[in-house]
Each structure stands twice: as structure tokens, then as C-alpha cells.
Scaffold this active site. Structure first.
Site, PDB file in Angstrom:
ATOM      1  N   GLU A  31       3.255   1.920  -6.925  1.00  0.00           N
ATOM      2  CA  GLU A  31       3.372   1.107  -8.126  1.00  0.00           C
ATOM      3  C   GLU A  31       2.720   1.884  -9.265  1.00  0.00           C
ATOM      4  O   GLU A  31       1.570   2.306  -9.141  1.00  0.00           O
ATOM      5  CB  GLU A  31       2.685  -0.240  -7.945  1.00  0.00           C
ATOM      6  CG  GLU A  31       2.884  -1.178  -9.127  1.00  0.00           C
ATOM      7  CD  GLU A  31       2.260  -2.544  -8.924  1.00  0.00           C
ATOM      8  OE1 GLU A  31       2.402  -3.394  -9.824  1.00  0.00           O
ATOM      9  OE2 GLU A  31       1.621  -2.765  -7.879  1.00  0.00           O
ATOM     10  N   ARG A 257      -4.368   3.107   7.797  1.00  0.00           N
ATOM     11  CA  ARG A 257      -4.811   3.304   6.418  1.00  0.00           C
ATOM     12  C   ARG A 257      -6.072   4.165   6.434  1.00  0.00           C
ATOM     13  O   ARG A 257      -6.989   3.923   7.208  1.00  0.00           O
ATOM     14  CB  ARG A 257      -5.093   1.955   5.761  1.00  0.00           C
ATOM     15  CG  ARG A 257      -5.419   2.052   4.270  1.00  0.00           C
ATOM     16  CD  ARG A 257      -5.720   0.651   3.728  1.00  0.00           C
ATOM     17  NE  ARG A 257      -6.034   0.700   2.301  1.00  0.00           N
ATOM     18  CZ  ARG A 257      -5.153   0.543   1.342  1.00  0.00           C
ATOM     19  NH1 ARG A 257      -3.885   0.337   1.651  1.00  0.00           N
ATOM     20  NH2 ARG A 257      -5.509   0.586   0.071  1.00  0.00           N
ATOM     21  N   LYS A 267      -7.426   0.641  -5.646  1.00  0.00           N
ATOM     22  CA  LYS A 267      -7.051   0.883  -7.039  1.00  0.00           C
ATOM     23  C   LYS A 267      -7.721  -0.133  -7.978  1.00  0.00           C
ATOM     24  O   LYS A 267      -8.108   0.200  -9.090  1.00  0.00           O
ATOM     25  CB  LYS A 267      -5.530   0.820  -7.178  1.00  0.00           C
ATOM     26  CG  LYS A 267      -4.991   1.864  -8.126  1.00  0.00           C
ATOM     27  CD  LYS A 267      -3.476   1.892  -8.282  1.00  0.00           C
ATOM     28  CE  LYS A 267      -2.644   1.474  -7.149  1.00  0.00           C
ATOM     29  NZ  LYS A 267      -1.193   1.680  -7.417  1.00  0.00           N
TER      30      LYS A 267
END
Length: 552
Positions: A31, A257, A267
């Protein structure tokens, strides 16, 4: 094929049983609302590696379906960072916003098939109706709206007839499902904001869980490789593709992850650090963003080496950051020129060295790589040494410079400290007077006596003054911060030490500023791309010489 990686084994087994009728194709879907970080690098590598292993294609696709946070600045930065990292998607760069019409048509089809409805519940009411992990949810009072009414309302939503949050489009699945993601999830919401690519063409935007499988199908993705937190979302991914009757649908599979000790990769939390002024932007060398690592001096080769060393990650995994430092040292130790840089200078006068004389001494560029050759370094009567290399009253085992003690100047001569000059007011040591033995020049073969210590130096008359930035970990704890937590309570106030007027040999100035160096005994350094200029060089210490990972 080297299928030691669990994902390669899994895919190979699946393809043997149920092959696709098209070539392998994977994608990385960031994104564009922030910058990539070291965790992103692992996800990029995994997708790129799988595509390459099966001779397929790798796509970069921007998940740009939320105009409130996205910006072209992030798009350009992500493209640049991925190419710098060595995973160039070439012409395969796509944007989710380009599929807006197709995604909208898919939503209309679900409504027509009785699989989606327009809901007027407020966000708080929807949360209440959703239930809990131990209690089933309740059907929305708007769940039984007719197809005709939902098509009309959805069209009005698209036309901008309603305020944000007034209505949403939801999937009609199962409010009693044990998987919370299947309890009539939201597919579309209203957002009145200008999009960086499509402007004000749209005021409704799809949720990621709805757009994701449709975008994959449009691009011919075979394997949608996601981090482990999306595992519970896989049934919804498959449901969307099934209800849309997608032929040969993509398959979502998950990998672990990556987290690192001592850093925060969220983020949202990184944005708090940046916007709160706690760091010098997204490229602050203390941050785990690729921009920060690049500015600090990390190489793309060292990051790829680090990811390869980690290997397969099936679940959430935290890796000690010292492994990243180790991979960087392995990359730099045979490729960087070793130079003399005195970070905290102490002036030394060699009283029996002829005044006005200067000679050039030969120094090896890198003791581990003879191919890098050697260079000549100017030597004169007055030099700088490190303050830490002198002690007036040394403890046992101190083998550097002290009154009456002899040491070797690297690549030069033996010197002996004769006098210590102090400031009359403060008592601070300001200068040392020493003598040298001209017979002890390096390479002369003199062996009458030995010394235990060797220290580096620079000639005062020929030195270059620079600023040096030394880094430590930014945070005392890498645990996710609590809501509204005061960041100042966990920030390491000594994460950045700035040394003004460090002294380095002129070779650094002569070769230009786009180089990395090893400063003898201090570590690996590079020029700060943001702060350096031709008039004033600023050096970042990339990593110290000490390798704690090797010791483990």
C-alpha cells in the site's frame, strides 16, 4: 531446483498434483502509504524467489484503494527501493486502482447473485453485531434487503448520494462462522477524498480482502504469497474467487512475518516516530526502512544475504539484528579500503622529527584483499591520535601510549611519550610531546626490540576535518507500543552520537564521496547522502568491527 525453502516444496507438491495452465506468476502488493522496511524485503524476496525458481514472472502491484493515506511520493520511493534491492519487476508494475471498474462489476454480480447486500449499521453497531471469538454474531437488520433495493442503493453510493460511513456493501456469508473474517465482511465503503491517480472519479472503494483476489485473477497470478497474519483471511479469498466463478483461480499461501530485535517495523508506529519528530525522516539511519538502511550504508547484497541466511520462516519470527550486521561485515570486509580516521583527536608533536619535513608512507588498502593494492599517506612532525589511545596512568594490560611507553604508529615509526602538556586552567590534556626512532620505519626490517601496541594516526597538516555519526539502537524495547504511549519513554537518548571535527586522511577527499571505508579499529563508514557536500563530509558508521553474531 533448490527446494530447501518450505514454500518451494509446498508449491512443487501442489503443482505436481494440480498444475496451472499458465506460467508461474507472483506479486508483491504494497500500500503506497509509507516506505518499505526490512520486513518488506523478506516478503519481496519470497515472492521474487518463487517466481524465479519456477521460471515465472514477478509483479509489483500497488494496493492503492484508500485515498486517505496514499501518495505518489510513496509509489516512486517503493519502485526505487525495490529496484535498488535487486528485485526489479521491470515492466510488470501495476496499480489496483486501474481495476476499479472490474472490481465494481464483481460487486454488482455478488449483489445480483444474492451474495452481497447494502448495510446501514454504523461502525460501532457492526462491531456489536459481529460477536466475539466465543459467541456467534447476529444478522444485520438490513441483511434481507432485496437484490433490487441493494443494486439501487449501491448505485447511489457510487454516485455520491451518501456520507462516509452511512452505508457499506457487505458479503452475505455466515454470521455464526468461527472465522470472524467470514461474518459478513465489508466489501465496499464510502470515502469522499481525492485519489492520487483517479482524482474524484470514485467515492466508494473496495476493502483489501475483496480487491486482492480479484486483482490477482485479473493479472493471472498463480500464487498469492502473503505473510502469516493473512492465513485466517484465506477462506474469504477463496470465497470471493469461487462466487465470481473464476476459472483456474489463484492460490493464497502464507509465510512467516519477519521481525528484528531492537527495531519496530510496524508502518503505523514508524509513522509516529517520523511525524512526532523523534527521527530525521523516513530515511533516518536508525530506522529499519530500506531508505534508512541505504542512507546508513547497507548494501543491497548484504540485505539479500541476510534474507538468504534466515531461510524459511513459517510463523512469526524474531531474528537477532546482529545477524544483519554480520552479513554486512561479510560483504564489506573484503571490498572496502581501510583508512585512518581519528574520531576524537589528540595532538602529538614528534619533537625530534625535522620541522617542515613530510614523507609519504605506504599503507595497504585492505589487509584481507591484496588486490585492492596500497596507497601513500603523508607523515609529518605533528599528528593526531585517538584520545582513547593515551592514558596518563594506565592500568595493567594497557598497550597503547602512556608516559615512557613506546608504541608503533601504523605503517610508520615507533614513538615514545616524553611529556604531557595540559591546559593551565582546566588541567585537560591538550598535547603530547614524543620522540621517534627513525630506525623503526615499517618495512625497514628493524628487529632490535618489539612493541605490543599499534595505533593509527593522521598528519595534522594534511588531514581532512569531517563530522561522524555513531549509531546505537533507537529503542530500548522492540515490543509494540501501547495506544497513546509516550515514545520518549522508550527512545534511547544515546542512539545518535555526533562527533564534530573528526580527522581523516586526505585519501577520503581525493576519491570522492560515494565510497564506503573501513576506519581502522572503528568500523565501516560511508558518507551521509543527505547531509554531505563537497565542502563538508558527514560520515555514518554503518556497523562497528565487533561481530557478536560470529561469537555465537
Amino acid at each position: 531446483m533448490n527446494n530447501d525453502h518450505f514454500m518451494l516444496k509446498l508449491i512443487e507438491e501442489e503443482l505436481a498434483e494440480d498444475p496451472f495452465n499458465r506460467e508461474m506468476c507472483t506479486r508483491f502488493p504494497p500500500e503506497p502509504n509509507g516506505y518499505l522496511h526490512i520486513g518488506s524485503a523478506y516478503a519481496i524476496h519470497t515472492n521474487y524467489m518463487v517466481a524465479a525458481s519456477f521460471g515465472g514472472k514477478f509483479h509489483l502491484r500497488f494496493d492503492d484503494t484508500n485515498p486517505l493515506k496514499e501518495d505518489i511520493t510513496y509509489v516512486n520511493a517503493i519502485i526505487e527501493d525495490i529496484k535498488w534491492l535487486g528485485y526489479d519487476p521491470k515492466e510488470h508494475i501495476y496499480y489496483g486502482s486501474d481495476y476499479s471498474d472490474a472490481i465494481y462489476r464483481s460487486a454488482v454480480k455478488l449483489i445480483e447473485d444474492g451474495k452481497a447486500y447494502v448495510c446501514d449499521l454504523s461502525p460501532s453497531e457492526m462491531t456489536d453485531y459481529r460477536g466475539t471469538l466465543t459467541e456467534p454474531g447476529r444478522n444485520s437488520p438490513y441483511r434481507d434487503r432485496t437484490v433490487e433495493e441493494c443494486l439501487l442503493l449501491f448505485g447511489e453510493m457510487k454516485a455520491g448520494a451518501y456520507l462516509a460511513a452511512a452505508k457499506v456493501l457487505r458479503a452475505r456469508i455466515d454470521m455464526s462462522s468461527p472465522n470472524m473474517n467470514m461474518r459478513d465482511p465489508v466489501l465496499y465503503r464510502i470515502i469522499h477524498a481525492e485519489h492520487y491517480r483517479t482524482g474524484d472519479e470514485w467515492c466508494i472503494y473496495p476493502m483489501y480482502d475483496f480487491a486482492h483476489p480479484i486483482q490477482d485473477a485479473i493479472e493471472g497470478i498463480t500464487y498469492s504469497l502473503c505473510s502469516i497474519e493473512f492465513k485466517d483471511h484465506r477462506p474469504l479469498y477463496d470465497w470471493v474467487l469461487h462466487e465470481l466463478e473464476t476459472p483456474s483461480p489463484p492460490r493464497q499461501r502464507e509465510f512467516g512475518r519477519l521481525s528484528l530485535t531492537g527495531v519496530v517495523t510496524s508502518k503505523r508506529f514508524l509513522r509516529q516516530l517520523v511525524e512526532g519528530g523523534h527521527v530525521d525522516g523516513w530515511d533516518d539511519p536508525r530506522l529499519p526502512t530500506l531508505r534508512g538502511l541505504r542512507r546508513r550504508g547497507f548494501t543491497p547484497e548484504s540485505i539479500r544475504r541476510f534474507i538468504t541466511e534466515i531461510g524459511s520462516i513459517r510463523a512469526q519470527s524474531t531474528v537477532d539484528i546482529s545477524l544483519l550486521d554480520h552479513c554486512l561485515r561479510q560483504e564489506l570486509k573484503g571490498t572496502t579500503v581501510s583508512v585512518m580516521g581519528v574520531l576524537r583527536p589528540l595532538k602529538v608533536v614528534i619533537t625530534n622529527y625535522p620541522e617542515g619535513q613530510m614523507e609519504l608512507l605506504t599503507i595497504e588498502n585492505n589487509s584481507e584483499n591484496p588486490e585492492l593494492g596500497s596507497r601513500e599517506v603523508p607523515f609529518s612532525r605533528t599528528i593526531y591520535v585517538e584520545q582513547d589511545d593515551f592514558m596518563e596512568s594506565p592500568p595493567a594490560g594497557f598497550h597503547r601510549l602512556s608516559p615512557g611507553m613506546e608504541v608503533r604508529l601504523k605503517g610508520a615509526y615507533f614513538i615514545r611519550c616524553e611529556h604531557v602538556i595540559k591546559d593551565a586552567m582546566t588541567g585537560e590534556i591538550v598535547e603530547l610531546h614524543v620522540t621517534y626512532d627513525p630506525r623503526t620505519k615499517s618495512g625497514s626490517g628493524f628487529s632490535e626490540r618489539k612493541v605490543k601496541g599499534t595505533i593509527h594516526w593522521v598528519s595534522v597538516e594534511h588531514t581532512v576535518s569531517v563530522d561522524v555519526h555513531l549509531y546505537d539502537k533507537l529503542l530500548y524495547s522492540d515490543a509494540p507500543p501501547e495506544e497513546n504511549e509516550d515514545w520518549s519513554e522508550r527512545l534511547n537518548t544515546e542512539s545518535l552520537t555526533i562527533l564534530r571535527n573528526a580527522m581523516v586522511e586526505p585519501y577520503i577527499r581525493d576519491v570522492g564521496i560515494e565510497h564506503k571505508f573501513q576506519f581502522f579499529r572503528h568500523g565501516y563508514f560511508c558518507t551521509d547522502s543527505k547531509l554531505s557536500s563537497a565542502e563538508r563530509l558527514v560520515f555514518n558508521r554503518i556497523v562497528p568491527l565487533k561481530d557478536t553474531w560470529n561469537k555465537r
